[in-house]
Write an enzyme that holds these catalytic residues in place. Structure first.
Site, PDB file in Angstrom:
ATOM      1  N   GLU A 157       4.338  10.840  -5.324  1.00 40.10           N
ATOM      2  CA  GLU A 157       3.522   9.827  -5.994  1.00 40.10           C
ATOM      3  C   GLU A 157       2.098  10.367  -6.151  1.00 40.10           C
ATOM      4  O   GLU A 157       1.468  10.757  -5.173  1.00 40.10           O
ATOM      5  CB  GLU A 157       3.480   8.525  -5.176  1.00 40.10           C
ATOM      6  CG  GLU A 157       2.696   7.441  -5.889  1.00 40.10           C
ATOM      7  CD  GLU A 157       2.568   6.133  -5.105  1.00 40.10           C
ATOM      8  OE1 GLU A 157       2.144   6.174  -3.937  1.00 40.10           O
ATOM      9  OE2 GLU A 157       2.894   5.071  -5.674  1.00 40.10           O
ATOM     10  N   GLU A 183       5.604  -3.460   0.848  1.00 41.15           N
ATOM     11  CA  GLU A 183       5.949  -2.886  -0.457  1.00 41.15           C
ATOM     12  C   GLU A 183       5.071  -1.664  -0.624  1.00 41.15           C
ATOM     13  O   GLU A 183       3.853  -1.756  -0.516  1.00 41.15           O
ATOM     14  CB  GLU A 183       5.708  -3.910  -1.574  1.00 41.15           C
ATOM     15  CG  GLU A 183       6.570  -5.175  -1.441  1.00 41.15           C
ATOM     16  CD  GLU A 183       8.063  -4.891  -1.371  1.00 41.15           C
ATOM     17  OE1 GLU A 183       8.526  -3.867  -1.910  1.00 41.15           O
ATOM     18  OE2 GLU A 183       8.785  -5.682  -0.727  1.00 41.15           O
ATOM     19  N   CYS A 228       1.995   0.796  -8.821  1.00 41.56           N
ATOM     20  CA  CYS A 228       3.122   1.334  -8.052  1.00 41.56           C
ATOM     21  C   CYS A 228       4.324   1.522  -8.962  1.00 41.56           C
ATOM     22  O   CYS A 228       5.196   2.344  -8.698  1.00 41.56           O
ATOM     23  CB  CYS A 228       3.457   0.383  -6.921  1.00 41.56           C
ATOM     24  SG  CYS A 228       3.641  -1.296  -7.512  1.00 41.56           S
ATOM     25  N   GLY A 276       0.849  -1.191   0.000  1.00 42.13           N
ATOM     26  CA  GLY A 276       0.000   0.000   0.000  1.00 42.13           C
ATOM     27  C   GLY A 276       0.879   1.233   0.000  1.00 42.13           C
ATOM     28  O   GLY A 276       2.039   1.181  -0.436  1.00 42.13           O
ATOM     29  N   SER A 277       0.342   2.312   0.533  1.00 40.73           N
ATOM     30  CA  SER A 277       1.078   3.570   0.454  1.00 40.73           C
ATOM     31  C   SER A 277       2.178   3.654   1.525  1.00 40.73           C
ATOM     32  O   SER A 277       2.098   3.037   2.587  1.00 40.73           O
ATOM     33  CB  SER A 277       0.114   4.738   0.612  1.00 40.73           C
ATOM     34  OG  SER A 277      -0.494   4.662   1.886  1.00 40.73           O
ATOM     35  N   THR A 278       3.177   4.454   1.231  1.00 38.20           N
ATOM     36  CA  THR A 278       4.300   4.670   2.147  1.00 38.20           C
ATOM     37  C   THR A 278       3.791   5.273   3.460  1.00 38.20           C
ATOM     38  O   THR A 278       4.209   4.876   4.554  1.00 38.20           O
ATOM     39  CB  THR A 278       5.320   5.610   1.470  1.00 38.20           C
ATOM     40  OG1 THR A 278       5.761   4.965   0.269  1.00 38.20           O
ATOM     41  CG2 THR A 278       6.506   5.907   2.358  1.00 38.20           C
TER      42      THR A 278
HETATM   43  P1  NAD Z   1      -3.364   2.349   1.158  1.00 37.64           P
HETATM   44  O1  NAD Z   1      -2.069   2.552   1.843  1.00 37.64           O
HETATM   45  O2  NAD Z   1      -4.361   3.471   1.207  1.00 37.64           O
HETATM   46  O3  NAD Z   1      -4.117   1.080   1.758  1.00 37.64           O
HETATM   47  C1  NAD Z   1      -3.486  -0.191   1.906  1.00 37.64           C
HETATM   48  C2  NAD Z   1      -4.209  -0.979   2.972  1.00 37.64           C
HETATM   49  O4  NAD Z   1      -3.944  -0.409   4.257  1.00 37.64           O
HETATM   50  C3  NAD Z   1      -5.730  -0.952   2.808  1.00 37.64           C
HETATM   51  O5  NAD Z   1      -6.241  -2.228   3.122  1.00 37.64           O
HETATM   52  C4  NAD Z   1      -6.157   0.089   3.830  1.00 37.64           C
HETATM   53  O6  NAD Z   1      -7.487  -0.059   4.259  1.00 37.64           O
HETATM   54  C5  NAD Z   1      -5.176  -0.142   4.952  1.00 37.64           C
HETATM   55  N1  NAD Z   1      -4.969   1.001   5.866  1.00 37.64           N
HETATM   56  C6  NAD Z   1      -5.160   2.311   5.623  1.00 37.64           C
HETATM   57  N2  NAD Z   1      -4.813   3.037   6.718  1.00 37.64           N
HETATM   58  C7  NAD Z   1      -4.394   2.166   7.660  1.00 37.64           C
HETATM   59  C8  NAD Z   1      -3.890   2.291   8.996  1.00 37.64           C
HETATM   60  N3  NAD Z   1      -3.737   3.492   9.573  1.00 37.64           N
HETATM   61  N4  NAD Z   1      -3.553   1.168   9.669  1.00 37.64           N
HETATM   62  C9  NAD Z   1      -3.665  -0.051   9.082  1.00 37.64           C
HETATM   63  N5  NAD Z   1      -4.134  -0.216   7.822  1.00 37.64           N
HETATM   64  C10 NAD Z   1      -4.491   0.865   7.123  1.00 37.64           C
HETATM   65  O7  NAD Z   1      -3.029   1.928  -0.358  1.00 37.64           O
HETATM   66  P2  NAD Z   1      -3.979   1.830  -1.636  1.00 37.64           P
HETATM   67  O8  NAD Z   1      -4.485   3.183  -1.986  1.00 37.64           O
HETATM   68  O9  NAD Z   1      -4.972   0.716  -1.487  1.00 37.64           O
HETATM   69  O10 NAD Z   1      -2.916   1.350  -2.731  1.00 37.64           O
HETATM   70  C11 NAD Z   1      -2.125   2.246  -3.444  1.00 37.64           C
HETATM   71  C12 NAD Z   1      -0.739   2.338  -2.859  1.00 37.64           C
HETATM   72  O11 NAD Z   1      -0.152   1.044  -2.848  1.00 37.64           O
HETATM   73  C13 NAD Z   1       0.197   3.197  -3.712  1.00 37.64           C
HETATM   74  O12 NAD Z   1       0.988   3.980  -2.879  1.00 37.64           O
HETATM   75  C14 NAD Z   1       1.048   2.166  -4.457  1.00 37.64           C
HETATM   76  O13 NAD Z   1       2.295   2.647  -4.869  1.00 37.64           O
HETATM   77  C15 NAD Z   1       1.142   1.081  -3.439  1.00 37.64           C
HETATM   78  N6  NAD Z   1       1.442  -0.208  -4.067  1.00 37.64           N
HETATM   79  C16 NAD Z   1       2.715  -0.679  -3.946  1.00 37.64           C
HETATM   80  C17 NAD Z   1       3.073  -1.878  -4.546  1.00 37.64           C
HETATM   81  C18 NAD Z   1       4.462  -2.421  -4.429  1.00 37.64           C
HETATM   82  O14 NAD Z   1       4.665  -3.601  -4.711  1.00 37.64           O
HETATM   83  N7  NAD Z   1       5.433  -1.619  -4.044  1.00 37.64           N
HETATM   84  C19 NAD Z   1       2.101  -2.603  -5.265  1.00 37.64           C
HETATM   85  C20 NAD Z   1       0.805  -2.093  -5.338  1.00 37.64           C
HETATM   86  C21 NAD Z   1       0.492  -0.899  -4.726  1.00 37.64           C
END
Ligand code: NAD
Length: 549
Positions: free
Chosen positions: A425, A293, A327, A265-267
């Site tokens: 990003e 990641e 990503c 997910g996000s950084t």
């Molecule tokens: P996100 O970070 O918003 O969410 C990821 C997960 O974390 C979701 O299930 C969300 O509900 C949960 N979450 C949100 N806040 C939280 C908290 N405070 N505590 C615990 N869990 C929490 O990401 P997204 O918008 O679903 O995905 C996009 C991001 O993912 C982009 O930054 C992208 O670059 C990244 N990404 C990275 C890769 C990689 O392999 N590097 C692959 C795919 C996506």
């Protein structure tokens, strides 16, 4: 108990079907899409194999057709997170005792279910709920997910096979124990394959898992749970909960049996999770594994020995497929002045030919972005760029959210190599281009390396081998996945293990044995066949005996 040194079937990459007009796969998929759209799906949480619902019912809509309702899910809270952890811990004893070949069978079967009877369904669900065109869905939900399951089985065996040497009279062994507690899998919206891989990779290695998918991926997450069930995964091994991210994160990080988080997910979110785990370290029975990641600001650097049309195609595919919501999407490009007029002409020609709209019209290359928050975030960068002096929008720039979250593929040309969209990003269909003087290639490599905190993917386009070699060296730490004369997206399981460093994650390389190593705790076993029966070593002998020699 396994009574044989079994060979697992050789892993292979699932062939990508092309869905051309009239093909059986296209006809079947269209039928399944219609069928799924004709009824609203009820999606409960799955905890210990049981369906769990709450009073907080939320609707799911295709991002490209907001007035349609695909189904409903139920938002849970702390209580459901605890129930899921309890169910996982209850399933643990039986799951960790089952022989590895039984675990392997379940995930090999899951791969074949995806490749066969579930292919159209998982594609339809991904297309409708995440707004992916069929090609983007096929390479993700069908092929990559099947690849993860098959290759992970092969990687598991490779890890188990890696055994220490033994000296005379001794047998040394390494046993790969599952972790002593539950793993928490947190998955993003943008890849159905990642959603399936993050809970299943630890489960394959014998762990029990609580899985919280992204709210905008729940519709296809439900299909993944159906596949696990059909493949024979015992109840409680993977429990799917739908709760707010921070609520799940809080309960997880404070639980004494929490042993690891598998996150993509996000950084920003990953750093919050890491901090919460650190703050609760005194509560944990074991040091949790933190695998994440995260985001990217992926570059394409072009040298004037490259070919115009190859660069153009890499940029238009790499930046705009799946609306730039990868990503790995190309989001900043560095173009030499001498090539810019021709490259510009090529990318504008491509962009003018793109069609944008729903996923059901297969001629659309571009669909909608995932939700309103993403739409507002992405368009705020576009609005600012239209005002900022050091930026110019040379393509796209329009957006509309009345029917769905549609944003035109947009190109920003900047005179400032540190312009905000060269650094941050955006996660949408926005590519920023910086044109450099041909003779400043070395300084440009320095810029590529230093402009952004991320280091996920990147590409060099050049035909001069000295230039390629120089770029590889200079950009050693700028990308965990580096491409030579190719777009920076589209990593394939088993071929290009995926992950980046710096702000892009822990680089534990999903799609490789390195990732699976994080989900085991090795035990070294030494067996002595004839143990000594006297503590005295020979050097303790009497010197008088020496005189006799
Ligand atoms: P996100 O970070 O918003 O969410 C990821 C997960 O974390 C979701 O299930 C969300 O509900 C949960 N979450 C949100 N806040 C939280 C908290 N405070 N505590 C615990 N869990 C929490 O990401 P997204 O918008 O679903 O995905 C996009 C991001 O993912 C982009 O930054 C992208 O670059 C990244 N990404 C990275 C890769 C990689 O392999 N590097 C692959 C795919 C996506």
């Amino acid at each position: 108990m396994s009574r044989g040194m079994y060979e697992v079937p050789r892993a292979y990459n699932e062939p990508v079907l092309n869905y051309e007009p009239g093909s059986p796969e296209r006809i079947k998929l269209k039928r399944v899409i219609q069928d799924m759209k004709s009824r609203a799906l009820d999606i409960p949480m799955i905890i210990g194999g049981k369906e769990v619902r709450t009073d907080d019912k939320r609707s799911i809509h295709p991002p490209h057709e907001l007035k349609h309702t695909l189904g409903h899910y139920y938002m849970g809270g702390e209580e459901q997170v605890r129930l899921a952890i309890d169910a996982a811990l209850e399933a643990r004893a039986a799951w960790q005792e089952i022989p590895w070949d039984q675990r392997a069978s379940i995930f090999l079967k899951a791969a074949d279910l995806i490749s066969g009877p579930f292919r159209a369904k998982i594609n339809a669900a991904t297309m409708l709920s995440q707004s992916k065109n069929i090609h983007q869905s096929e390479i993700d939900a069908a092929c990559e997910l099947a690849d993860f399951f098959r290759f992970n089985v092969e990687f598991m065996v490779k890890i188990y096979r890696d055994q220490p040497i033994s000296s005379k009279g001794v047998w040394n062994r390494t046993e790969q124990r599952p972790l002593e507690g539950f793993v928490y899998a947190l998955t993003p919206f943008n890849f159905t394959s990642i959603a399936g891989n993050l809970p299943s990779a630890p489960a394959l290695m014998g762990n029990v898992v609580v899985w919280k998918p992204s709210n905008t991926q729940i519709y296809s997450a439900r299909v993944i749970m159906e596949i696990f069930k059909e493949a024979g995964l015992p109840d409680g091994v993977i429990n799917m909960i739908t709760v707010p991210g921070p609520v799940g994160g809080k309960v997880m990080s404070r639980h004494p049996d929490f042993v690891g988080v598998h996150f993509t997910g996000s950084t920003e979110v990953f750093k919050k999770i890491w901090k919460a785990i650190g703050e609760n370290v005194m509560l944990h029975n074991t040091y949790p594994k933190i695998v994440g990641e995260t985001g990217g600001k992926d570059f394409v650097v072009v040298h004037n020995t490259s070919k115009v049309q190859q660069v153009v195609t890499a940029l238009t595919r790499g930046a705009f497929e799946y609306q730039g919501q990868k990503c790995s999407a190309a989001s900043r490009a560095y173009i030499p002045e001498s090539m810019w007029p021709e490259i510009k002409e090529g990318i504008l020609r491509d962009l003018n030919s793109f069609k944008m709209g729903t996923v059901e019209d297969f001629s659309n290359f571009i669909n909608a972005v995932i939700d309103e928050a993403a739409f507002d975030k992405i368009t705020s960068y576009i609005k600012n760029a239209s005002k900022d002096e050091d930026a110019e929008i040379i393509a796209g720039g329009n957006f509309d959210k009345t029917e769905g979250y549609f944003i035109e593929p947009t190109i920003i040309l900047t005179t400032n190599p540190n312009y905000v969209t060269m650094q941050e990003e955006i996660f949408g269909p926005v590519l920023t281009i910086y044109v450099y003087e041909d003779e400043s290639f070395d300084e440009t490599l320095e810029l590529v390396d230093k402009t952004s905190p991320y280091a996920l993917t990147g590409a060099i386009f050049a035909n001069d081998r000295f230039v390629i070699s120089k770029a590889m060296k200079k950009l050693t730490n700028a990308a965990g996945n580096f491409y030579i004369n190719d777009k920076p997206t589209g990593a394939v399981v088993g071929q290009q293990p995926f992950g980046g460093a710096r702000a892009s994650g822990t680089n534990d390389k999903s799609g490789s044995y390195l990732n699976l190593l994080r989900w085991v705790s090795p035990r070294s076993i030494k067996e002595n066949f004839v143990p000594p029966e006297d503590y005295r070593y020979p050097f303790l002998g009497d010197d008088k005996d020496e005189e006799k020699i």
